[in-house]
Design an enzyme around this catalytic site. Structure first.
Site, PDB file in Angstrom:
ATOM      1  N   ASP A 159       0.855  -1.175   0.000  1.00  0.00           N
ATOM      2  CA  ASP A 159       0.000   0.000   0.000  1.00  0.00           C
ATOM      3  C   ASP A 159       0.901   1.238   0.000  1.00  0.00           C
ATOM      4  OD1 ASP A 159      -2.306   1.621   0.302  1.00  0.00           O
ATOM      5  OD2 ASP A 159      -1.966   1.713   2.448  1.00  0.00           O
ATOM      6  N   GLU A 197      -3.687  20.626  -0.230  1.00  0.00           N
ATOM      7  CA  GLU A 197      -4.259  21.954  -0.004  1.00  0.00           C
ATOM      8  C   GLU A 197      -3.985  22.430   1.416  1.00  0.00           C
ATOM      9  OE1 GLU A 197      -8.392  21.812  -1.170  1.00  0.00           O
ATOM     10  OE2 GLU A 197      -7.816  22.570  -3.137  1.00  0.00           O
ATOM     11  N   PHE A 218     -11.900  19.833  -7.989  1.00  0.00           N
ATOM     12  CA  PHE A 218     -10.934  18.967  -8.663  1.00  0.00           C
ATOM     13  C   PHE A 218     -11.569  17.613  -8.962  1.00  0.00           C
ATOM     14  CE2 PHE A 218      -7.697  15.712  -8.761  1.00  0.00           C
ATOM     15  CZ  PHE A 218      -6.676  16.287  -9.507  1.00  0.00           C
ATOM     16  N   LYS A 246      -8.322  17.287 -13.682  1.00  0.00           N
ATOM     17  CA  LYS A 246      -7.013  17.441 -13.039  1.00  0.00           C
ATOM     18  C   LYS A 246      -6.710  18.899 -12.672  1.00  0.00           C
ATOM     19  CE  LYS A 246      -5.067  13.440 -15.422  1.00  0.00           C
ATOM     20  NZ  LYS A 246      -4.016  12.928 -16.305  1.00  0.00           N
ATOM     21  N   THR A 257      -2.607   1.279  -4.626  1.00  0.00           N
ATOM     22  CA  THR A 257      -3.115   2.393  -3.832  1.00  0.00           C
ATOM     23  C   THR A 257      -4.455   2.855  -4.375  1.00  0.00           C
ATOM     24  OG1 THR A 257      -2.676   4.671  -3.123  1.00  0.00           O
ATOM     25  CG2 THR A 257      -1.774   4.004  -5.242  1.00  0.00           C
ATOM     26  N   GLY A 258      -5.260   3.385  -3.501  1.00  0.00           N
ATOM     27  CA  GLY A 258      -6.525   3.970  -3.923  1.00  0.00           C
ATOM     28  C   GLY A 258      -6.400   5.434  -4.280  1.00  0.00           C
ATOM     29  N   ARG A 316      -5.996   4.150  -7.925  1.00  0.00           N
ATOM     30  CA  ARG A 316      -7.457   4.096  -7.921  1.00  0.00           C
ATOM     31  C   ARG A 316      -7.929   2.646  -7.803  1.00  0.00           C
ATOM     32  NH1 ARG A 316      -9.787   8.459  -6.091  1.00  0.00           N
ATOM     33  NH2 ARG A 316      -9.126  10.367  -7.129  1.00  0.00           N
ATOM     34  N   ASN A 330      -8.585  -0.965   4.297  1.00  0.00           N
ATOM     35  CA  ASN A 330      -8.717  -1.298   2.873  1.00  0.00           C
ATOM     36  C   ASN A 330      -7.647  -2.277   2.412  1.00  0.00           C
ATOM     37  OD1 ASN A 330      -6.860   0.907   3.341  1.00  0.00           O
ATOM     38  ND2 ASN A 330      -6.710   1.125   1.137  1.00  0.00           N
ATOM     39  N   ASP A 331      -6.662  -2.576   3.243  1.00  0.00           N
ATOM     40  CA  ASP A 331      -5.598  -3.518   2.872  1.00  0.00           C
ATOM     41  C   ASP A 331      -5.819  -4.912   3.436  1.00  0.00           C
ATOM     42  OD1 ASP A 331      -4.179  -1.355   1.667  1.00  0.00           O
ATOM     43  OD2 ASP A 331      -3.464  -0.758   3.647  1.00  0.00           O
TER      44      ASP A 331
END
Length: 1112
Positions: free
Chosen positions: A455, A568, A610, A615, A743-744, A825, A854-855
């Site tokens: 991950d 940000e 965004f 992008k 990775t997401g 994604r 999520n892993d």
């Protein structure tokens, strides 16, 4: 009613057969079209469209039923009825649970018999329960051929005709093996139970008529109103009904669910947000409709209906939800529970834990089958030489029982106890503190890893963004020169204050260049401070009469910035550090504070968020004091280059920052007049109200503004890596391990981290697999990828799913040749599918490492799963086989402990097999000499003692053996690469040990027969004593690095055997044992069996030394 039921069953059967026939037809069609993959693809505009009416196979015609009489129903009818009942029962038991949508009433659940039942909100990672523990453990053990064989042998000893010795000689070792295994599995599962209880017992507050009531996570039910505090885990899937924020919004952290570092904005239902906090939610008549549970974590469909007075209905989507295992990042949230336990999104995206079996165990299982074949062959050979007269089958089975020691039952005990020792060593290693081994069945798997799937967020990175560089074209500022930026900003706002306050006052003379730099710095920082979606939150908020007083109070408070992107937050934090601070933000306005303490207020006219497609993000603001309208935009360089005015530095500087591993953003602006904005607003509103092609029309209107924009600056932000990530990845690459990052997160973010972590080296190129939607695109992109050499691959989860649908084998073959692969994604289920894909197609050992919920799926699917104790929780750590505290510990875990575990287990298993082969060889020689009699050579207690106390300690001490030190293993990770080839334990080494066993067993038995004098008891004494000494000397021959416990084991075993000679005097001739004749015979036989092997080993080390010997 009966006719209807019968009709539904028949229609199901017809649909079933039609589906089978269509699937057959689709497979034939696919096989016929596979030939075009070998040639360049040329496709017309129609693509791969086929006629749905063309069937290659038609459904089979059903013949008319024949006349059935009484005979049919008495014979076939009963059987058919029974089989039909069995089919229906199997269908009922095996069918998947059908999820249903639900309607929930705010403030209460429907009670009574008709109330729907929902699963309890319990997290369960256990493999067993009280009922299934014994059956499942026995099944897991006896599915191995080794244990099943000994079970059959032990059961056969209940038959007197084929019994050989006492029952304890066969049942004792078997029961001991199963008992040890059950204890180990029970301890592991009890630990899982304790971890689950810790999570299920977390306390939350439930809103009732009596107020807030404390409730455990496991006690939460569908329909409850649960209050979740800031930084608290969401216990179940909920609809957000209220927050303490005035705007009705709150941020949640979802990195434990989808791997994305961005904070997500969630909105409360407007009708409930306007109510007073507390029991007012229970006084309204309202209901929530929720779709049936599903895996999609990015979508939700529901409605909120209020029935007080006039009925009002509002739609609910993903923005109104709080999924389980997310964390509330701001304020306090009140949610209505809609899904619990196994129906939550996080659990549905998590695979069920399975018992993992190591490759070494499977290889040992294969070798035991070969040994069984040898037993059968040897028994048949004895029977052929003896002759098949009389009850030959009884003699045959007795020979099989006699030679059953070729397959040593103690092998499983030694290997299982060795795994426990390896696990203890890993947890005691001070160089990797707080490491926990949660599965003690597969530590040697760490020594054969060839693919590492990692991950990104929280595993390779710390998820902490730091502003590093500001480039204005003519000048660049780094973290060391930020004091100059502060000075320029203070100068620019001072001049603005003077010009507004006293226009005629003389200002300090400055050069033209100096004035230009100051202006550019001010415009760039102002753009960065305005173009974002960041909201400042102060820990303590006091109601004030004016915004000036509130701002003064906030000046002394600790501010926390909330945003949907950590980039940000890093940018706004940087503008605060240089003097321009964001102090207030709501849906329609924004306030900044200058270095002099003045307040700049802006009205937010439009925001363009965004997206992965655009992008970029933009914002239109109007300054209240001057009335100036400005359109600010920031985005990736690939899209901003065509939007900003011509320049000669942007492309080069973006490349320089990317090579440094910085995440770049291009910032631009455009001034608008009042008329220009009104014209844009009219067209934008018309596009938003359009029914057809709304998204395309909105994009076209926005793009009309994105022309000829003024380039202000280029920013560079660094995502801080975990400690020692770069050297660890380099170490693993040198060890021959290929690394895939799953990775997401966004494609750009993943690419930047791949560069900054040196997952992709500077000399390697990156091939980004473009977005594909159909087979023709996949074929063309694969052809383009095939032409690339030695390049890393970056692909999105969506494109990966399409290419695997049509060209699974071709893609995996090409991807496995890449030095590194990045999949972005990527959903939790996709991560697990990728691991399974590698296991199936490559048949290589895989290791998955992650830190988030999520892993969990990919950790459980991989051959070895490693979880990192992350900042956001321990879900991955609790579900993993091995738990570590940081990524850098993985190098030592694999290269040192994994290598030692595998090599020691391989040596131990081969030596235990040798121990069984040598005594079986002696038995075969004895039987052949004494007229092929099926009589045991040694008494039962000697056979049991031989496999346990007489040789157990020195043989088991091989788990402490090491060929090189940990320092050398870490310095030369190339040594690890040799293990992946499987040369430590293969058929070659196995048959070498078979030859050694045959040689030594023959020498020991024939030597004893040649040298014995009168009594048969002397043969037993000489051969068995020589056998024990040979085993002890062979352990010494095998050891590469001596440990003091090895010496203790050798001496202790020899002492126990000598003591047993005096204890069991009836089985030995005590007077003969005290003579020199006994001593010199034993020494001669032992020397002849061992000295040649010592000579061969010396010659091998002299002329063909192993690779590690050159480093010691």
């Amino acid at each position: 009613m009966m006719a209807t039921a019968g009709y539904s069953v028949n229609s199901r059967e017809v649909n079933f057969y039609q589906t089978i026939e269509q699937q057959k037809g689709s497979r034939l069609t696919g096989s016929e079209s596979s030939g075009m993959d070998d040639s360049p693809l040329v496709i017309g505009g129609d693509g791969f469209e086929t006629d749905d009416d063309e069937y290659l196979l038609r459904p089979r015609q059903v013949r008319g039923g024949c006349k059935r009489g009484l005979g049919y129903y008495l014979s076939n009818g009963l059987c058919l009825a029974c089989s039909k009942c069995c089919e229906i029962m199997c269908f009922k038991c095996r069918r998947k649970k059908e999820y249903q949508p639900r309607t929930l009433y705010l403030g209460g659940r429907k009670e009574g018999k008709d109330a729907p039942r929902y699963p309890p909100n319990i997290i369960r990672n256990q493999k067993y329960n009280i009922i299934s523990f014994v059956p499942l453990v026995l099944f897991e053990q006896f599915k191995f051929f080794l244990n099943f064989y000994f079970l059959v042998m032990a059961c056969s000893q209940f038959i007197p005709e084929i019994r050989v010795g006492y029952l304890y000689t066969t049942w004792g070792p078997l029961i001991f093996v199963i008992f040890v295994t059950m204890c180990r599995e029970a301890v592991d599962d009890i630990r899982r139970l304790q971890r689950d209880r810790e999570v299920n017992s977390q306390k939350y507050k439930k809103l009732t008529r009596q107020g807030l009531v404390s409730i455990a996570s496991s006690g939460i039910c569908v329909g409850d109103l649960i209050t979740v505090e800031k930084d608290q885990r969401v216990p179940a899937d909920m609809v957000l009904v209220q927050t303490t924020e005035r705007s009705g919004s709150c941020f949640v952290r979802t990195d434990q669910l989808d791997g994305e570092t961005d904070w997500k904005l969630r909105l409360a239902v407007p009708a409930t947000q306007n109510l007073a906090m507390g029991t007012a939610l229970l006084d309204i008549k309202a209901q929530v409709y929720a779709e049936k549970p599903q895996k999609d974590i990015h979508g939700f469909t529901g409605t909120f209906t209020q029935m007080d007075g006039s009925q009002t209905e509002e739609s609910l989507n993903i923005e109104n939800t709080l999924w389980a295992n997310t964390v509330v990042a701001s304020g306090t949230a009140v949610g209505l529970v809609i899904y619990t336990g196994p129906e939550t999104r996080s659990v549905m995206n998590t695979s069920q834990p399975k018992s993992k079996v190591g490759r070494l165990d499977m290889e040992i299982n294969t070798l035991t089958k070969i040994l069984f074949f040898m037993v059968i062959v040897l028994a048949l050979l004895m029977m052929i030489l003896k002759g098949f007269g009389g009850p030959w089958y009884r003699y045959l089975f007795r020979f099989i029982v006699l030679f059953s020691y070729i397959i040593p039952i103690s092998l499983r005990v030694n290997l299982d106890m060795g795994k426990v020792v390896y696990s203890w060593m890993i947890q005691r290693d001070k160089n990797i503190p707080d490491t926990v081994v949660r599965s003690t069945t597969i530590p040697e798997e760490l020594g054969r890893i060839q693919y590492l799937l990692s991950d990104k967020t929280g595993t390779l990175t710390q998820n902490e963004m730091v502003f590093k560089r500001l480039h204005l074209g003519a000048v660049s500022f780094t973290s060391e020169t930020m004091d100059e930026v502060m000075a320029h900003l203070k100068t620019s706002f001072s001049q603005a204050t003077l010009s507004q306050g006293v226009p005629q006052a003389p200002s300090r003379p400055t050069t033209k260049i100096r004035r230009t730099v100051v202006t550019r710095v001010q415009e760039a920082i102002k753009a960065v401070a305005l173009c974002h979606n960041v909201t400042p939150v102060f820990e303590q908020t006091d109601t004030a009469e004016s915004s000036e007083i509130e701002a003064d109070q906030q000046n002394e408070q600790q501010v926390t910035y909330q945003a949907s992107s950590p980039d940000e937050v890093a940018l706004v934090t940087w503008t605060e550090s240089v003097g321009l601070t964001l102090i207030k933000r709501d849906l329609s306005s924004m306030t900044l504070r200058t270095p002099q303490g003045r307040f700049l207020r802006f009205a937010i006219l439009q925001i363009f968020p965004f997206t992965s497609e655009t992008k970029r993000m933009g914002i239109i603001v109007k300054e209240e004091e001057s009335g100036d309208i400005t359109f600010y935009m920031k985005g990736a360089d690939v899209v901003m280059q065509s939007i900003v005015q011509y320049n000669d530095w942007l492309d080069e500087e973006c490349g320089n920052m990317a090579r440094e591993g910085l995440r770049t953003l291009v910032v631009a602006r455009k001034s608008l007049t009042e008329d220009q904005y009104l014209d844009f607003e009219t067209r934008y509103h018309q596009a938003k109200m359009s029914v057809h092609e709304r998204a395309a029309k909105i994009a076209a209107v926005v793009e009309s503004l994105e022309r000829d924009m003024q380039l202000l600056c280029l920013t560079g932000v660094e995502d801080k890596l975990q400690e020692c990530v770069r050297p660890t990845l380099e170490l693993l690459r040198n060890a021959g391990i290929k690394i895939w990052m799953l990775t997401g997160d966004k494609l750009e973010t993943a690419t930047c981290i791949a560069k900054s972590s040196k997952l992709v080296s500077r000399t390697q190129t990156i091939h980004t697999f473009r977005r594909i939607t159909n087979r023709s695109d996949a074929h063309l992109e694969l052809n383009a990828f095939r032409r690339k050499n030695d390049c890393a691959l970056v692909i999105t989860g969506e494109s990966l799913q399409v290419v695997l649908q049509f060209y699974e084998h071709e893609f995996v073959e090409l991807a496995c040749q890449c030095p590194a692969v990045v999949v972005c994604r990527c959903s939790p289920t996709q991560k697990a599918d990728i691991v399974q894909l590698l296991k199936v197609h490559t048949d290589k050992a895989t290791c998955a490492i992650g830190d988030g919920g999520n892993d969990v799926s990919m950790i459980q699917v991989a051959d070895a799963g490693v979880g990192i104790v992350g900042k956001e929780g321990k879900q991955a750590s609790l579900a993993a086989d091995f738990s570590i505290t940081q990524f850098s510990h993985l190098g030592r875990l694999l290269v040192v402990h994994g290598r030692n575990s595998y090599k020691s287990s391989a040596s131990l298993s081969q030596f235990v097999i040798h121990r069984g082969l040598i005594i079986s060889t002696m038995q075969a020689v004895f039987s052949s000499v004494f007229y092929f009699s099926s009589i045991a050579l040694f008494p039962g207690f000697l056979m049991v003692g031989y496999a346990t106390v007489f040789t157990m300690f020195p043989v088991f001490s091989l788990v402490l053996d090491k060929d090189v030190s940990a320092t050398i293993a870490m310095t030369y990770p190339e040594l690890y690469k040799e293990l992946t080839k499987g040369r430590t334990l293969n058929f070659k080494t196995f048959f070498m040990w078979v030859l050694i066993s045959i040689y030594q067993g023959g020498i020991l038995m024939y030597g004893a027969l040649l040298l014995f004098e009168d009594d048969f008891i002397h043969i037993v004494a000489i051969s068995f004593t020589a056998l024990i000494l040979t085993e002890l000397l062979m352990v010494a021959l095998t050891v590469r690095t001596w440990h003091y416990l090895m010496m203790v084991g050798e001496i202790l075993s020899l002492g126990i055997y000598i003591a047993s000679l005096f204890v069991f005097r009836k089985s030995f001739d005590a007077a003969f044992l005290q003579t020199w004749d006994f001593v010199w015979r034993v020494l001669v036989i032992t020397s002849v069996s061992c000295i040649p092997l010592y000579i061969l080993k010396y010659l091998q080390r002299k002329f063909s030394p192993p690779s590690y010997s050159k480093l010691t």
